[in-house]
Design a protein around this motif. Sequence first.
Motif, PDB file in Angstrom:
ATOM      1  N   ILE A  50       0.843  -1.206   0.000  1.00 17.15           N
ATOM      2  CA  ILE A  50       0.000   0.000   0.000  1.00 17.15           C
ATOM      3  C   ILE A  50       0.874   1.250   0.000  1.00 17.15           C
ATOM      4  O   ILE A  50       0.617   2.214  -0.739  1.00 17.15           O
ATOM      5  CB  ILE A  50      -0.947   0.002   1.214  1.00 17.15           C
ATOM      6  CG1 ILE A  50      -2.034  -1.076   1.043  1.00 17.15           C
ATOM      7  CG2 ILE A  50      -1.605   1.374   1.400  1.00 17.15           C
ATOM      8  CD1 ILE A  50      -2.898  -1.273   2.270  1.00 17.15           C
ATOM      9  N   GLN A  54       1.075   4.141  -2.807  1.00 19.75           N
ATOM     10  CA  GLN A  54       0.878   5.560  -2.492  1.00 19.75           C
ATOM     11  C   GLN A  54       2.000   6.409  -3.089  1.00 19.75           C
ATOM     12  O   GLN A  54       1.768   7.497  -3.620  1.00 19.75           O
ATOM     13  CB  GLN A  54       0.799   5.747  -0.979  1.00 19.75           C
ATOM     14  CG  GLN A  54      -0.500   5.242  -0.375  1.00 19.75           C
ATOM     15  CD  GLN A  54      -0.466   5.186   1.143  1.00 19.75           C
ATOM     16  OE1 GLN A  54       0.584   5.006   1.740  1.00 19.75           O
ATOM     17  NE2 GLN A  54      -1.627   5.325   1.767  1.00 19.75           N
ATOM     18  N   LYS A  95      -3.370   1.416  -8.285  1.00 18.55           N
ATOM     19  CA  LYS A  95      -4.167   0.556  -7.409  1.00 18.55           C
ATOM     20  C   LYS A  95      -3.347  -0.665  -7.013  1.00 18.55           C
ATOM     21  O   LYS A  95      -2.440  -1.087  -7.731  1.00 18.55           O
ATOM     22  CB  LYS A  95      -5.462   0.118  -8.097  1.00 18.55           C
ATOM     23  CG  LYS A  95      -5.250  -0.868  -9.237  1.00 18.55           C
ATOM     24  CD  LYS A  95      -6.575  -1.318  -9.851  1.00 18.55           C
ATOM     25  CE  LYS A  95      -6.343  -2.315 -10.996  1.00 18.55           C
ATOM     26  NZ  LYS A  95      -7.601  -2.739 -11.643  1.00 18.55           N
ATOM     27  N   TYR A 149     -15.350  -2.955   4.416  1.00 14.90           N
ATOM     28  CA  TYR A 149     -15.625  -1.663   3.792  1.00 14.90           C
ATOM     29  C   TYR A 149     -16.407  -0.744   4.733  1.00 14.90           C
ATOM     30  O   TYR A 149     -16.963  -1.196   5.738  1.00 14.90           O
ATOM     31  CB  TYR A 149     -16.376  -1.873   2.477  1.00 14.90           C
ATOM     32  CG  TYR A 149     -15.533  -2.616   1.470  1.00 14.90           C
ATOM     33  CD1 TYR A 149     -14.681  -1.947   0.601  1.00 14.90           C
ATOM     34  CD2 TYR A 149     -15.541  -4.011   1.430  1.00 14.90           C
ATOM     35  CE1 TYR A 149     -13.882  -2.630  -0.300  1.00 14.90           C
ATOM     36  CE2 TYR A 149     -14.742  -4.713   0.530  1.00 14.90           C
ATOM     37  CZ  TYR A 149     -13.907  -4.015  -0.328  1.00 14.90           C
ATOM     38  OH  TYR A 149     -13.110  -4.698  -1.206  1.00 14.90           O
ATOM     39  N   ILE A 165      -7.401  -2.065  -4.071  1.00 17.97           N
ATOM     40  CA  ILE A 165      -7.330  -0.952  -3.116  1.00 17.97           C
ATOM     41  C   ILE A 165      -6.902   0.273  -3.914  1.00 17.97           C
ATOM     42  O   ILE A 165      -5.798   0.300  -4.473  1.00 17.97           O
ATOM     43  CB  ILE A 165      -6.314  -1.240  -1.981  1.00 17.97           C
ATOM     44  CG1 ILE A 165      -6.587  -2.593  -1.319  1.00 17.97           C
ATOM     45  CG2 ILE A 165      -6.326  -0.107  -0.963  1.00 17.97           C
ATOM     46  CD1 ILE A 165      -7.921  -2.711  -0.635  1.00 17.97           C
ATOM     47  N   ARG A 166      -7.780   1.269  -3.972  1.00 13.36           N
ATOM     48  CA  ARG A 166      -7.478   2.464  -4.758  1.00 13.36           C
ATOM     49  C   ARG A 166      -7.224   3.646  -3.833  1.00 13.36           C
ATOM     50  O   ARG A 166      -7.780   3.732  -2.746  1.00 13.36           O
ATOM     51  CB  ARG A 166      -8.623   2.764  -5.733  1.00 13.36           C
ATOM     52  CG  ARG A 166      -8.895   1.594  -6.663  1.00 13.36           C
ATOM     53  CD  ARG A 166      -9.743   1.962  -7.833  1.00 13.36           C
ATOM     54  NE  ARG A 166     -10.105   0.776  -8.603  1.00 13.36           N
ATOM     55  CZ  ARG A 166     -10.612   0.795  -9.825  1.00 13.36           C
ATOM     56  NH1 ARG A 166     -10.841   1.963 -10.425  1.00 13.36           N
ATOM     57  NH2 ARG A 166     -10.918  -0.321 -10.457  1.00 13.36           N
ATOM     58  N   LEU A 167      -6.407   4.558  -4.338  1.00 11.02           N
ATOM     59  CA  LEU A 167      -5.875   5.632  -3.492  1.00 11.02           C
ATOM     60  C   LEU A 167      -6.185   7.006  -4.065  1.00 11.02           C
ATOM     61  O   LEU A 167      -6.170   7.190  -5.287  1.00 11.02           O
ATOM     62  CB  LEU A 167      -4.357   5.470  -3.354  1.00 11.02           C
ATOM     63  CG  LEU A 167      -3.919   4.093  -2.852  1.00 11.02           C
ATOM     64  CD1 LEU A 167      -2.499   3.800  -3.273  1.00 11.02           C
ATOM     65  CD2 LEU A 167      -4.064   4.023  -1.350  1.00 11.02           C
ATOM     66  N   PHE A 174      -7.810   6.447   1.043  1.00 11.67           N
ATOM     67  CA  PHE A 174      -8.484   5.337   0.372  1.00 11.67           C
ATOM     68  C   PHE A 174      -9.831   5.779  -0.187  1.00 11.67           C
ATOM     69  O   PHE A 174     -10.606   6.458   0.490  1.00 11.67           O
ATOM     70  CB  PHE A 174      -8.647   4.167   1.341  1.00 11.67           C
ATOM     71  CG  PHE A 174      -7.324   3.675   1.858  1.00 11.67           C
ATOM     72  CD1 PHE A 174      -6.555   2.802   1.112  1.00 11.67           C
ATOM     73  CD2 PHE A 174      -6.822   4.133   3.071  1.00 11.67           C
ATOM     74  CE1 PHE A 174      -5.313   2.373   1.565  1.00 11.67           C
ATOM     75  CE2 PHE A 174      -5.583   3.711   3.539  1.00 11.67           C
ATOM     76  CZ  PHE A 174      -4.829   2.829   2.783  1.00 11.67           C
ATOM     77  N   SER A 177     -13.315   1.391  -4.138  1.00 13.61           N
ATOM     78  CA  SER A 177     -12.545   0.338  -4.792  1.00 13.61           C
ATOM     79  C   SER A 177     -13.471  -0.807  -5.185  1.00 13.61           C
ATOM     80  O   SER A 177     -14.577  -0.946  -4.650  1.00 13.61           O
ATOM     81  CB  SER A 177     -11.455  -0.181  -3.843  1.00 13.61           C
ATOM     82  OG  SER A 177     -10.579   0.865  -3.464  1.00 13.61           O
ATOM     83  N   LEU A 206      -7.189   1.081   7.815  1.00 19.88           N
ATOM     84  CA  LEU A 206      -6.909   2.019   6.733  1.00 19.88           C
ATOM     85  C   LEU A 206      -7.602   3.344   7.010  1.00 19.88           C
ATOM     86  O   LEU A 206      -8.839   3.409   7.029  1.00 19.88           O
ATOM     87  CB  LEU A 206      -7.396   1.441   5.402  1.00 19.88           C
ATOM     88  CG  LEU A 206      -7.033  -0.025   5.109  1.00 19.88           C
ATOM     89  CD1 LEU A 206      -7.578  -0.438   3.746  1.00 19.88           C
ATOM     90  CD2 LEU A 206      -5.536  -0.258   5.184  1.00 19.88           C
ATOM     91  N   THR A 208      -9.149   6.489   6.045  1.00 13.10           N
ATOM     92  CA  THR A 208      -9.739   6.870   4.756  1.00 13.10           C
ATOM     93  C   THR A 208      -9.137   8.137   4.180  1.00 13.10           C
ATOM     94  O   THR A 208      -8.780   8.178   3.005  1.00 13.10           O
ATOM     95  CB  THR A 208     -11.263   7.046   4.911  1.00 13.10           C
ATOM     96  OG1 THR A 208     -11.826   5.818   5.395  1.00 13.10           O
ATOM     97  CG2 THR A 208     -11.898   7.398   3.581  1.00 13.10           C
ATOM     98  N   GLY A 211      -4.694   8.043   4.503  1.00 11.80           N
ATOM     99  CA  GLY A 211      -3.943   6.938   3.920  1.00 11.80           C
ATOM    100  C   GLY A 211      -3.011   6.237   4.885  1.00 11.80           C
ATOM    101  O   GLY A 211      -2.276   5.327   4.501  1.00 11.80           O
TER     102      GLY A 211
END
Length: 216
Positions: A50, A54, A95, A149, A165-167, A174, A177, A206, A208, A211
């Motif tokens: 992760i 990032q 991602k 989630y 996992i999208r940033l 986060f 996703s 995580l 939100t 990050g």
Amino acid sequence: MKKDNRGLTLIELIVVIAIMAIMIAVSGFSLSMISHKRVSNNALSIKQAIQIAQTYNKSQGNTDDVAQAAAHQRNATNANDKKIADMQRANGLCKLKIVGTTDDSKYPYMFIYIADKVSDLNDDSKCRIADGSKGVIRLEKKTTIKVQYADGTEITIGKGDWADIRLARTTGGFINSNYKVGGANGNGVPVKIIVTDSDRTVTLNLATYTGVVTKD
């Protein structure tokens, strides 16, 4: 010649039982240590992946897609347009995809994907893997990986399943996703990744908006 058929004395029997108990305890401890190591290794690998994602995400700051999103933000004329523009600019171009095994003899993997456009993240074939082999990370077998989630949904990544996992581009936080589990598609903002086996669990929390990833 006279044979001795006395068998074991009480003391000898106690010694044998004690030795067997020690061997069983040592064996159980070793198996537990191996199990704990698998879970800890996978949790650490996910956390590091992760952080790598990032870093890549922030490095994509000069692409055409980012410039267009910034222009939309500057030219927004009403609250709705501004909201859409903010979302476009926040969406990252990187991602982390966690992929379950295809069968019990295979390892689960993670892939760090980079795209030139946000829309391309929905199609792995339009993405490139970050820095060659560094963007492909093999996970330990015999552990279970779950993603929780913000809406309370929790999925388990099984055979043939995956979750990405999208940033956020600007904060590294986060964002919404996608996942596919048991043939069903879904999406949500990930808040926890849980790595577990029969007697060991490590939870990655995580944050939100920032990050930040912390471990329980």
